[in-house]
Scaffold this motif. Structure first.
Motif, mmCIF file in Angstrom:
data_model
loop_
_atom_site.group_PDB
_atom_site.id
_atom_site.type_symbol
_atom_site.label_atom_id
_atom_site.label_comp_id
_atom_site.label_asym_id
_atom_site.label_seq_id
_atom_site.Cartn_x
_atom_site.Cartn_y
_atom_site.Cartn_z
ATOM 1 N N ARG A 1 -10.146 15.857 6.413
ATOM 2 C CA ARG A 1 -9.045 15.929 7.393
ATOM 3 C C ARG A 1 -8.892 17.346 7.941
ATOM 4 N N LYS B 1 -9.324 6.931 5.585
ATOM 5 C CA LYS B 1 -8.860 7.803 6.666
ATOM 6 C C LYS B 1 -9.252 9.256 6.409
ATOM 7 N N LYS C 1 -9.218 -4.225 -3.001
ATOM 8 C CA LYS C 1 -7.814 -4.639 -3.080
ATOM 9 C C LYS C 1 -7.675 -6.159 -3.001
ATOM 10 N N SER D 1 -2.757 0.569 -4.306
ATOM 11 C CA SER D 1 -3.156 1.834 -3.685
ATOM 12 C C SER D 1 -4.610 2.192 -3.970
ATOM 13 N N GLY D 2 -5.135 3.059 -3.114
ATOM 14 C CA GLY D 2 -6.429 3.665 -3.397
ATOM 15 C C GLY D 2 -6.308 4.823 -4.371
ATOM 16 N N ALA E 1 -0.401 13.112 5.216
ATOM 17 C CA ALA E 1 -0.264 14.566 5.199
ATOM 18 C C ALA E 1 -1.658 15.181 5.248
ATOM 19 N N ASP F 1 0.863 -1.180 0.000
ATOM 20 C CA ASP F 1 0.000 0.000 0.000
ATOM 21 C C ASP F 1 0.907 1.241 0.000
HETATM 22 O O1 LIG Z 1 -4.534 2.905 -0.507
HETATM 23 P P1 LIG Z 1 -3.616 4.056 -0.201
HETATM 24 O O2 LIG Z 1 -2.408 4.099 -1.088
HETATM 25 O O3 LIG Z 1 -3.253 4.100 1.251
HETATM 26 O O4 LIG Z 1 -4.460 5.368 -0.538
HETATM 27 C C1 LIG Z 1 -5.592 5.698 0.281
HETATM 28 C C2 LIG Z 1 -5.992 7.120 0.006
HETATM 29 O O5 LIG Z 1 -4.818 7.920 0.191
HETATM 30 C C3 LIG Z 1 -4.983 9.331 0.001
HETATM 31 O O6 LIG Z 1 -5.751 9.859 1.073
HETATM 32 C C4 LIG Z 1 -5.157 9.623 2.345
HETATM 33 O O7 LIG Z 1 -3.851 10.223 2.387
HETATM 34 C C5 LIG Z 1 -3.831 11.676 2.293
HETATM 35 C C6 LIG Z 1 -2.380 12.100 2.250
HETATM 36 O O8 LIG Z 1 -1.703 11.651 3.374
HETATM 37 C C7 LIG Z 1 -4.584 12.249 3.487
HETATM 38 O O9 LIG Z 1 -4.587 13.683 3.415
HETATM 39 C C8 LIG Z 1 -6.022 11.704 3.502
HETATM 40 O O10 LIG Z 1 -6.683 12.152 4.683
HETATM 41 C C9 LIG Z 1 -6.026 10.178 3.467
HETATM 42 O O11 LIG Z 1 -7.353 9.679 3.329
HETATM 43 C C10 LIG Z 1 -5.594 9.628 -1.342
HETATM 44 O O12 LIG Z 1 -5.905 10.995 -1.417
HETATM 45 C C11 LIG Z 1 -6.816 8.769 -1.637
HETATM 46 O O13 LIG Z 1 -7.205 8.936 -2.986
HETATM 47 C C12 LIG Z 1 -6.482 7.308 -1.422
HETATM 48 O O14 LIG Z 1 -7.648 6.515 -1.651
#
Ligand SMILES: O=P(O)(O)OC[C@H]1O[C@H](O[C@H]2O[C@H](CO)[C@@H](O)[C@H](O)[C@H]2O)[C@H](O)[C@@H](O)[C@@H]1O
Length: 252
Positions: free
Chosen positions: A136, A165, A177, A62-63, A31, A22
């Motif tokens: 956030r 998150k 995933k 990843s998301g 961030a 991930d």
């Molecule tokens: O599956 P991941 O690679 O962990 O991606 C999940 C999401 O990550 C991002 O959002 C998250 O991270 C941001 C930066 O640290 C944070 O500001 C946010 O609060 C988190 O939810 C990304 O923007 C998403 O599109 C992904 O799904």
């Protein structure tokens, strides 16, 4: 012994492993905004070295949208799964869920942008296969965001509201995933290897459970409940563990 060394010693050997990583919260620290992350300067070469150590059986899962992820890691040409499984890049070719580019997703994106304009701090993020409303920087709006996106998902056949998150995402309801990892593990050079999934979020748990059930293992990064047998406290500790695992300490 350090936690990272203990974890790395418990993992299957790199030559027989498929490493599934991930991104946000796992390889890079979270961030305030999606664009605000800082890539550790050693991460690109670590990924190259891990790909070599595993005979190419390394993928990022990843998301994020693939184009977004690739923008942060321009030198990484290996397999990518994006959009929580709605996009895949293999051998440089990207395939996307059939809803990508649809009028339905365009309508939802307009509505999510309108919601983001209703309170300071809310942030809308587009993806080819969905869209996200981040809170956030507006944590008091959590329930409001959840309610509004649940209502939008209810109006959109084939779409679900997905909590991550400090954000809720609208995405196709037939992806995940776990499914993406299951498909990847059918392909060379991943097939027949012990899968190791490293993740930090509830959205990673189905993939971790799948890898465990398939005879592999998982590492949870950070706090919170998890099925993963191994845990490290932060992305820096995971990067250290993977460096140790692949015997890269002297080479780096
Ligand atoms: O599956 P991941 O690679 O962990 O991606 C999940 C999401 O990550 C991002 O959002 C998250 O991270 C941001 C930066 O640290 C944070 O500001 C946010 O609060 C988190 O939810 C990304 O923007 C998403 O599109 C992904 O799904």
């Amino acid at each position: 012994m350090n936690a990272f060394a203990t974890v790395s010693r418990a993992l299957p050997q790199p030559g027989g492993a498929a490493l599934l990583l991930d991104f946000d919260g796992t390889l890079v620290d979270l961030a305030e905004t999606p664009g605000g992350i800082a890539i550790d300067p050693g991460l690109p070469s670590l990924l190259d070295d891990l790909a070599r150590a595993t005979g190419g059986a390394l993928a990022l899962v990843s998301g994020r949208a693939i184009d977004d992820l690739a923008g942060f890691l321009p030198g990484y040409g290996g397999p990518l799964i994006g959009g929580h499984g709605a996009e895949t890049r293999l051998d440089g070719r990207i395939s996307r869920h059939p809803l990508a580019g649809s009028a339905l997703l365009a309508r939802l994106w307009s509505e999510v942008q309108a919601l983001a304009a209703e309170a300071p701090g809310l942030l809308a993020e587009p993806k080819p296969t969905g869209c996200v409303l981040h809170y956030r920087r507006a944590p008091g709006h959590e329930a409001w965001v959840q309610d509004r996106l649940a209502a939008l998902a209810g109006s959109a056949p084939g779409i679900e509201a997905h909590q991550s998150k400090m954000a809720v995402e609208l995405r196709p309801d037939d992806i995940g995933k776990d499914r993406a990892v299951a498909a990847l593990l059918q392909l060379p050079p991943f097939a027949g290897r012990a899968a190791i999934f490293c993740g930090d979020d509830a959205t990673d748990e189905p993939a971790m459970a799948f890898c465990l059930q398939a005879g592999g293992t998982a590492i949870k990064v950070g706090k919170g409940p998890s099925a993963a047998p191994h845990r490290l406290d932060a992305p820096a500790a995971l990067r250290a563990a993977l460096t140790h695992w692949a015997g890269l300490e002297t080479a780096r």
